[in-house]
Design a protein around this motif. Structure first.
Motif, PDB file in Angstrom:
ATOM      1  N   TYR A 178       0.898  -1.042   0.045  1.00 38.57           N
ATOM      2  CA  TYR A 178       0.180   0.164  -0.046  1.00 38.57           C
ATOM      3  C   TYR A 178       1.134   0.642  -0.330  1.00 38.57           C
ATOM      4  O   TYR A 178       0.738   2.108  -0.874  1.00 38.57           O
ATOM      5  N   GLN A 179       1.528   1.198   0.845  1.00 35.47           N
ATOM      6  CA  GLN A 179       2.583   2.226   0.586  1.00 35.47           C
ATOM      7  C   GLN A 179       3.250   2.881  -0.001  1.00 35.47           C
ATOM      8  O   GLN A 179       3.740   3.834  -0.645  1.00 35.47           O
ATOM      9  N   LEU A 180       3.541   1.316  -0.977  1.00 33.75           N
ATOM     10  CA  LEU A 180       4.850   1.496  -1.593  1.00 33.75           C
ATOM     11  C   LEU A 180       3.985   1.854  -3.718  1.00 33.75           C
ATOM     12  O   LEU A 180       4.338   2.924  -4.073  1.00 33.75           O
ATOM     13  N   HIS A 181       2.926   1.468  -2.966  1.00 30.93           N
ATOM     14  CA  HIS A 181       1.979   2.092  -4.407  1.00 30.93           C
ATOM     15  C   HIS A 181       1.973   4.297  -3.970  1.00 30.93           C
ATOM     16  O   HIS A 181       2.040   4.630  -5.551  1.00 30.93           O
ATOM     17  N   TRP A 182       2.295   4.618  -3.679  1.00 35.24           N
ATOM     18  CA  TRP A 182       2.207   5.722  -3.324  1.00 35.24           C
ATOM     19  C   TRP A 182       3.371   6.568  -2.379  1.00 35.24           C
ATOM     20  O   TRP A 182       2.854   7.951  -2.287  1.00 35.24           O
ATOM     21  N   ALA A 183       4.439   6.004  -3.569  1.00 34.19           N
ATOM     22  CA  ALA A 183       5.182   6.692  -2.997  1.00 34.19           C
ATOM     23  C   ALA A 183       6.174   6.480  -4.464  1.00 34.19           C
ATOM     24  O   ALA A 183       6.964   6.219  -4.666  1.00 34.19           O
ATOM     25  N   PRO A 184       6.078   7.075  -4.891  1.00 36.43           N
ATOM     26  CA  PRO A 184       6.241   7.483  -6.596  1.00 36.43           C
ATOM     27  C   PRO A 184       7.557   7.605  -6.956  1.00 36.43           C
ATOM     28  O   PRO A 184       8.680   7.634  -7.632  1.00 36.43           O
ATOM     29  N   SER A 185       8.197   9.345  -6.136  1.00 37.53           N
ATOM     30  CA  SER A 185       9.826   9.086  -6.328  1.00 37.53           C
ATOM     31  C   SER A 185      10.700   8.739  -5.303  1.00 37.53           C
ATOM     32  O   SER A 185      11.910   9.400  -4.913  1.00 37.53           O
ATOM     33  N   LEU A 186       9.545   8.196  -3.924  1.00 38.29           N
ATOM     34  CA  LEU A 186      11.035   6.697  -3.199  1.00 38.29           C
ATOM     35  C   LEU A 186      12.216   6.512  -4.119  1.00 38.29           C
ATOM     36  O   LEU A 186      12.248   5.659  -5.044  1.00 38.29           O
ATOM     37  N   ARG A 187      13.637   7.241  -3.218  1.00 39.15           N
ATOM     38  CA  ARG A 187      14.797   5.631  -4.605  1.00 39.15           C
ATOM     39  C   ARG A 187      15.710   5.590  -3.160  1.00 39.15           C
ATOM     40  O   ARG A 187      16.133   7.126  -2.357  1.00 39.15           O
ATOM     41  N   VAL A 188      16.277   5.285  -1.948  1.00 40.59           N
ATOM     42  CA  VAL A 188      16.702   4.687  -1.430  1.00 40.59           C
ATOM     43  C   VAL A 188      17.776   3.859  -1.673  1.00 40.59           C
ATOM     44  O   VAL A 188      18.022   3.787  -3.383  1.00 40.59           O
ATOM     45  N   TYR A 218      12.889  -0.749  -5.218  1.00 38.91           N
ATOM     46  CA  TYR A 218      13.417  -1.326  -6.439  1.00 38.91           C
ATOM     47  C   TYR A 218      14.306   0.267  -7.028  1.00 38.91           C
ATOM     48  O   TYR A 218      15.266   0.730  -7.547  1.00 38.91           O
ATOM     49  N   GLU A 219      13.429   1.103  -7.536  1.00 42.60           N
ATOM     50  CA  GLU A 219      13.059   2.629  -8.290  1.00 42.60           C
ATOM     51  C   GLU A 219      14.925   2.428  -7.632  1.00 42.60           C
ATOM     52  O   GLU A 219      14.162   3.203  -6.606  1.00 42.60           O
ATOM     53  N   GLY A 220      15.267   3.599  -8.288  1.00 45.87           N
ATOM     54  CA  GLY A 220      16.518   4.314  -8.109  1.00 45.87           C
ATOM     55  C   GLY A 220      17.504   3.907  -6.883  1.00 45.87           C
ATOM     56  O   GLY A 220      18.816   4.489  -6.538  1.00 45.87           O
ATOM     57  N   ASN A 221      17.302   2.863  -6.114  1.00 39.63           N
ATOM     58  CA  ASN A 221      18.346   1.860  -5.911  1.00 39.63           C
ATOM     59  C   ASN A 221      19.638   1.958  -5.986  1.00 39.63           C
ATOM     60  O   ASN A 221      20.716   2.248  -7.052  1.00 39.63           O
ATOM     61  N   ARG A 222      20.423   2.917  -4.692  1.00 35.01           N
ATOM     62  CA  ARG A 222      21.967   3.331  -5.467  1.00 35.01           C
ATOM     63  C   ARG A 222      23.752   1.849  -5.612  1.00 35.01           C
ATOM     64  O   ARG A 222      23.897   1.788  -5.973  1.00 35.01           O
ATOM     65  N   VAL A 223      22.833   1.229  -4.199  1.00 32.66           N
ATOM     66  CA  VAL A 223      24.030   0.032  -3.985  1.00 32.66           C
ATOM     67  C   VAL A 223      23.928  -1.488  -4.363  1.00 32.66           C
ATOM     68  O   VAL A 223      24.611  -2.171  -5.274  1.00 32.66           O
ATOM     69  N   ALA A 224      22.757  -1.507  -4.035  1.00 39.14           N
ATOM     70  CA  ALA A 224      22.005  -3.138  -4.123  1.00 39.14           C
ATOM     71  C   ALA A 224      20.734  -3.688  -4.279  1.00 39.14           C
ATOM     72  O   ALA A 224      20.040  -2.948  -2.787  1.00 39.14           O
ATOM     73  N   ASP A 242      15.002   0.769 -12.448  1.00 41.99           N
ATOM     74  CA  ASP A 242      15.318   1.134 -12.918  1.00 41.99           C
ATOM     75  C   ASP A 242      15.880   1.976 -11.891  1.00 41.99           C
ATOM     76  O   ASP A 242      16.094   2.204 -11.469  1.00 41.99           O
ATOM     77  N   VAL A 243      17.466   1.552 -12.264  1.00 38.53           N
ATOM     78  CA  VAL A 243      18.547   1.579 -10.459  1.00 38.53           C
ATOM     79  C   VAL A 243      19.714   2.273 -11.243  1.00 38.53           C
ATOM     80  O   VAL A 243      19.355   3.559 -12.212  1.00 38.53           O
ATOM     81  N   GLU A 244      20.089   3.231 -10.045  1.00 39.54           N
ATOM     82  CA  GLU A 244      21.619   4.278 -10.602  1.00 39.54           C
ATOM     83  C   GLU A 244      22.879   2.897 -11.078  1.00 39.54           C
ATOM     84  O   GLU A 244      22.482   2.701 -11.277  1.00 39.54           O
ATOM     85  N   GLU A 245      23.859   3.371 -11.742  1.00 39.09           N
ATOM     86  CA  GLU A 245      24.782   3.012 -12.083  1.00 39.09           C
ATOM     87  C   GLU A 245      25.824   2.191 -11.039  1.00 39.09           C
ATOM     88  O   GLU A 245      25.873   2.857 -10.340  1.00 39.09           O
ATOM     89  N   GLY A 246      26.377   1.217 -11.391  1.00 42.67           N
ATOM     90  CA  GLY A 246      26.838   0.396 -10.522  1.00 42.67           C
ATOM     91  C   GLY A 246      25.994  -0.576  -9.398  1.00 42.67           C
ATOM     92  O   GLY A 246      26.408  -1.055  -9.058  1.00 42.67           O
ATOM     93  N   CYS A 247      24.509   0.034  -8.946  1.00 40.63           N
ATOM     94  CA  CYS A 247      23.763  -0.537  -8.156  1.00 40.63           C
ATOM     95  C   CYS A 247      23.858  -2.058  -9.059  1.00 40.63           C
ATOM     96  O   CYS A 247      23.285  -2.976 -10.136  1.00 40.63           O
ATOM     97  N   ARG A 248      24.002  -3.391  -8.130  1.00 43.87           N
ATOM     98  CA  ARG A 248      24.201  -4.429  -8.002  1.00 43.87           C
ATOM     99  C   ARG A 248      22.627  -5.249  -7.291  1.00 43.87           C
ATOM    100  O   ARG A 248      22.095  -5.466  -6.615  1.00 43.87           O
ATOM    101  N   ALA A 249      22.398  -6.558  -8.381  1.00 43.83           N
ATOM    102  CA  ALA A 249      21.559  -7.148  -7.641  1.00 43.83           C
ATOM    103  C   ALA A 249      22.169  -8.838  -7.032  1.00 43.83           C
ATOM    104  O   ALA A 249      23.282  -9.492  -7.416  1.00 43.83           O
TER     105      ALA A 249
END
Length: 477
Positions: A178-188, A218-224, A242-249
């Motif tokens: 629910y929270q994620l549905h309404w959090a369009p700009s969250l980037r952790v 996962y959107e905009g994750n920086r590291v993992a 769509d993650v930041e450059e260098g972010c790993r799975a």
């Protein structure tokens, strides 16, 4: 209103949808920043009128019994998580080009420039335990942290510097679909999806929509981006993000890990993701016995927590110490007592089939107490996968017939006691019947696979009733 932090709220017309745990703090925060706030609420009962009076005393407008109409001049809607996306209020907002945020989005936008990074966790089951494990590991590394979000601690309170939180280094954040549905700009900083199973489909509309909302973490994750190797749907969400450059799975598995994974080798939790030369090497993190309780799904939770902590740079020794220090909440695979060499275990928190399946997989020979409100669930897969472990089954609650029918199809040899009761006293009878079915070495497991509200106020009360009933067995032993 863009996607960045918002600093000037003066005179902005904001509608808050819903009173309650997140609606009231949101209204107060926005009003204090100079916004013109109107709260709308479907209900108009005594509790709502009391809450409305508190807000109106501050100068906030409250409309009770009318949650469908968008107030004139609204520039932003902030909603509590439980309001469904198809509400008429939201349809009107979308038609007018008005943004809709949840409490998490509001907290994200209000955080200051020196705000601590977020390590976030979602999934159908295990979120709270994993976030608590993560916070324990981070604290063991000497970091100032707090377990916040859907776990019951308002992110608004934390990001706005409520005194008890002080200056934190990092947040361990539990997020619901629910929270994620309404959090369009969250980037952790980094995030984990623990698992995906059908749940809350009445809210999301479909399994695809539910999964997509989980995947927003996962959107905009920086590291993992941490995923579950055993649950391909979680890895698919990583691929789509769509993650930041260098972010790993980074995967976690109960088996032997490959490169860029955490897993288990000979009873040892090991890391082959956050080390040098991960093609050949592995770093020992902890022993399976350091995980409390060491049930398979809880070991998976520990590996996910360890992966997020390692993504933040936490040393291996802190993982071991943090897991040893962790104490699970009540009603989560909690060992209540042994009576006549039979273990009694309370997993009242297993309110859906996915959670119950994980709980049943933790024991070899089980007398299972199940039933309650099914919430649209079906039980064939759960019963089929667990049949060989079942010594017997005791059914309670309104929708118990659904489980009984699945047992008849997939485990016809298992004795079933169907208690035609939904009163709270039924739990004592259920435990007594379970004791009659059990033999030495068995586990009597309360893992209802259903919600509790047909009989109890919540799953905590259901678990308490189970523990009390077991206590009466012990007293009579």
């Amino acid at each position: 209103m863009g996607s960045g932090q918002v600093t000037d709220w003066q005179g902005r017309h904001v509608t808050v949808a819903g009173l309650g745990v997140s609606g009231i703090p949101a209204a107060k925060v926005l009003h204090a920043r100079g916004a013109v706030v109107t709260v709308v609420n479907d209900g108009d009962d005594a509790r709502a009128r009391e809450q409305a009076a508190e807000l109106e005393a501050l100068g906030i407008t409250v409309r009770l019994g009318d949650g469908a109409t968008l107030p004139k001049g609204t520039e932003l809607v902030v909603t509590t998580p439980g309001w469904k996306p198809d509400k008429p209020l939201f349809e009107a907002a979308r038609a007018a080009g008005v943004d809709i945020w949840g409490d998490v989005e509001l907290a994200w936008r209000l955080r200051g420039p020196e705000a601590p990074p977020w390590l976030a966790v979602t999934g159908t089951n295990g979120k709270t335990t994993t976030v608590q494990m993560l916070a324990s590991i981070l604290a063991a590394a000497g970091l100032r942290t707090a377990a916040v979000g859907n776990i019951g601690v308002s992110l608004l309170d934390v990001v706005l510097g409520e005194e008890q939180y002080g200056d934190l280094d990092v947040l361990a954040v539990e997020l619901s679909s629910y929270q994620l549905h309404w959090a369009p700009s969250l980037r952790v900083h980094s995030a984990a999806v623990l698992n995906l199973a059908p749940d809350h489909l009445d809210w999301h509309g479909s399994m695809e929509a539910y999964a997509a909302d989980k995947g927003r973490i996962y959107e905009g994750n920086r590291v993992a981006c941490v995923y579950n190797v055993a649950d391909k749907a979680t890895e698919d969400l990583v691929r789509e993000a769509d993650v930041e450059e260098g972010c790993r799975a980074v995967g976690f598995t109960l088996g032997t890990p490959g490169p860029s994974q955490l897993g288990v080798v000979d009873g040892i939790l090991v890391d082959r993701a956050f080390i040098e030369n991960r093609q050949q090497n592995a770093q020992e993190l902890a022993e399976v016995s350091d995980v409390n309780p060491p049930a398979p799904h809880n070991i998976a939770n520990a590996l996910a927590a360890a992966a997020l902590a390692r993504a933040f740079g936490v040393p291996a020794a802190a993982v071991r110490e943090g897991l040893r220090n962790f104490k699970p909440d009540a009603h989560r695979i909690a060992h209540v007592a042994d009576v006549d060499s039979v273990a009694y275990v309370d997993d009242s928190k297993a309110t859906n089939t996915h959670a119950a399946q994980a709980s049943l997989a933790a024991y070899e020979s089980i007398v299972w107490i199940a039933g309650g409100l099914a919430k649209g669930a079906t039980f064939d897969e759960l019963v089929a996968k667990s049949a060989k472990r079942l010594r017997g089954v005791v059914l309670i609650g309104r929708d118990r017939a659904l489980i009984r029918e699945a047992l008849a199809r997939h485990a016809p040899q298992v004795p079933v006691v169907d208690l035609d009761r939904t009163d709270t006293g039924a739990m004592l009878a259920a435990v007594q019947e379970a004791q009659r079915l059990a033999v030495a070495g068995d586990t009597v497991l309360l893992a209802p696979a259903c919600a509790s509200m047909d009989m109890f106020a919540n799953y905590n009360k259901r678990g308490d009733a189970f523990a009390q009933a077991v206590g009466e067995l012990g007293a009579g032993a």
